[in-house]
Design a protein around this motif. Sequence first.
Motif, PDB file in Angstrom:
ATOM      1  N   UNK A 132       0.835  -1.207   0.000  1.00  0.00           N
ATOM      2  CA  UNK A 132       0.000   0.000   0.000  1.00  0.00           C
ATOM      3  C   UNK A 132       0.866   1.252   0.000  1.00  0.00           C
ATOM      4  N   UNK A 133       1.927   1.255   0.814  1.00  0.00           N
ATOM      5  CA  UNK A 133       2.819   2.423   0.875  1.00  0.00           C
ATOM      6  C   UNK A 133       3.551   2.625  -0.449  1.00  0.00           C
ATOM      7  N   UNK A 134       3.962   1.530  -1.074  1.00  0.00           N
ATOM      8  CA  UNK A 134       4.666   1.623  -2.360  1.00  0.00           C
ATOM      9  C   UNK A 134       3.732   2.143  -3.440  1.00  0.00           C
ATOM     10  N   UNK A 135       2.514   1.621  -3.486  1.00  0.00           N
ATOM     11  CA  UNK A 135       1.531   2.102  -4.481  1.00  0.00           C
ATOM     12  C   UNK A 135       1.247   3.581  -4.281  1.00  0.00           C
ATOM     13  N   UNK A 136       1.135   4.008  -3.034  1.00  0.00           N
ATOM     14  CA  UNK A 136       0.867   5.419  -2.748  1.00  0.00           C
ATOM     15  C   UNK A 136       2.039   6.288  -3.199  1.00  0.00           C
ATOM     16  N   UNK A 137       3.254   5.816  -2.963  1.00  0.00           N
ATOM     17  CA  UNK A 137       4.439   6.579  -3.377  1.00  0.00           C
ATOM     18  C   UNK A 137       4.533   6.669  -4.896  1.00  0.00           C
ATOM     19  N   UNK A 138       4.109   5.623  -5.580  1.00  0.00           N
ATOM     20  CA  UNK A 138       4.157   5.612  -7.042  1.00  0.00           C
ATOM     21  C   UNK A 138       3.076   6.497  -7.648  1.00  0.00           C
ATOM     22  N   UNK A 139       1.985   6.653  -6.941  1.00  0.00           N
ATOM     23  CA  UNK A 139       0.883   7.452  -7.455  1.00  0.00           C
ATOM     24  C   UNK A 139       0.032   6.665  -8.428  1.00  0.00           C
ATOM     25  N   UNK A 140       0.549   6.336  -9.550  1.00  0.00           N
ATOM     26  CA  UNK A 140      -0.198   5.605 -10.570  1.00  0.00           C
ATOM     27  C   UNK A 140       0.775   4.971 -11.534  1.00  0.00           C
ATOM     28  N   UNK A 141       0.304   4.582 -12.672  1.00  0.00           N
ATOM     29  CA  UNK A 141       1.158   4.016 -13.706  1.00  0.00           C
ATOM     30  C   UNK A 141       1.231   2.509 -13.665  1.00  0.00           C
ATOM     31  N   UNK A 142       2.097   1.990 -14.521  1.00  0.00           N
ATOM     32  CA  UNK A 142       2.199   0.548 -14.724  1.00  0.00           C
ATOM     33  C   UNK A 142       2.643  -0.199 -13.461  1.00  0.00           C
ATOM     34  N   UNK A 143       3.576   0.375 -12.709  1.00  0.00           N
ATOM     35  CA  UNK A 143       4.038  -0.316 -11.496  1.00  0.00           C
ATOM     36  C   UNK A 143       2.921  -0.404 -10.464  1.00  0.00           C
ATOM     37  N   UNK A 144       2.187   0.673 -10.269  1.00  0.00           N
ATOM     38  CA  UNK A 144       1.082   0.662  -9.312  1.00  0.00           C
ATOM     39  C   UNK A 144       0.012  -0.339  -9.759  1.00  0.00           C
ATOM     40  N   UNK A 145      -0.274  -0.365 -11.057  1.00  0.00           N
ATOM     41  CA  UNK A 145      -1.248  -1.334 -11.581  1.00  0.00           C
ATOM     42  C   UNK A 145      -0.763  -2.765 -11.364  1.00  0.00           C
ATOM     43  N   UNK A 146       0.512  -2.992 -11.613  1.00  0.00           N
ATOM     44  CA  UNK A 146       1.088  -4.318 -11.402  1.00  0.00           C
ATOM     45  C   UNK A 146       1.015  -4.746  -9.947  1.00  0.00           C
ATOM     46  N   UNK A 147       1.253  -3.799  -9.041  1.00  0.00           N
ATOM     47  CA  UNK A 147       1.163  -4.116  -7.611  1.00  0.00           C
ATOM     48  C   UNK A 147      -0.261  -4.446  -7.207  1.00  0.00           C
ATOM     49  N   UNK A 148      -1.234  -3.753  -7.784  1.00  0.00           N
ATOM     50  CA  UNK A 148      -2.630  -4.088  -7.490  1.00  0.00           C
ATOM     51  C   UNK A 148      -2.921  -5.530  -7.931  1.00  0.00           C
ATOM     52  N   UNK A 149      -2.380  -5.909  -9.070  1.00  0.00           N
ATOM     53  CA  UNK A 149      -2.538  -7.286  -9.539  1.00  0.00           C
ATOM     54  C   UNK A 149      -1.872  -8.285  -8.604  1.00  0.00           C
ATOM     55  N   UNK A 150      -0.680  -7.949  -8.131  1.00  0.00           N
ATOM     56  CA  UNK A 150       0.024  -8.824  -7.189  1.00  0.00           C
ATOM     57  C   UNK A 150      -0.743  -8.930  -5.875  1.00  0.00           C
TER      58      UNK A 150
END
Length: 133
Positions: free
Chosen positions: A79-97
């Motif tokens: 959750x902290x990593x996704x928040x730091x990323x804001x959005x984009x492919x990495x955040x989307x990938x983390x949601x999938x993970x």
Amino acid sequence: MLLKLRAGEKLYINGAVIKVERKATIELLNDATFLLEAHVLQPDDANTPLRQLYFVLQTLLMERDCAPDTLRLFNEMSAATRQALGGGALADGLRGADALVDGGRVFEAMKTIRGMFALETELMKDKTTANAA
């Protein structure tokens, strides 16, 4: 399930480490959690946010006694990593993970995160270059 190991390769099964002296084939006859040596990230290599998340999931598979605490740590870090990323492919990938972990598919979540390592490296290079300019 048949596992083919090369000489000197390690196999991690339910927290135990097995090392074969010569080429071997091992058949798992029941349900077991395992990682091949190639899938194991060493602590010193967990030096980026995604690698740290991968390491936590690896620990979740290898240390079942600590599973509730390790799962909580993964959820907080993700959750902290996704928040730091804001959005984009990495955040989307983390949601999938995250969805894979929630569904009990930890190894698949590890594969998803591992697949994003190169993108994370590029993103970090771009930020370093932008900060230097």
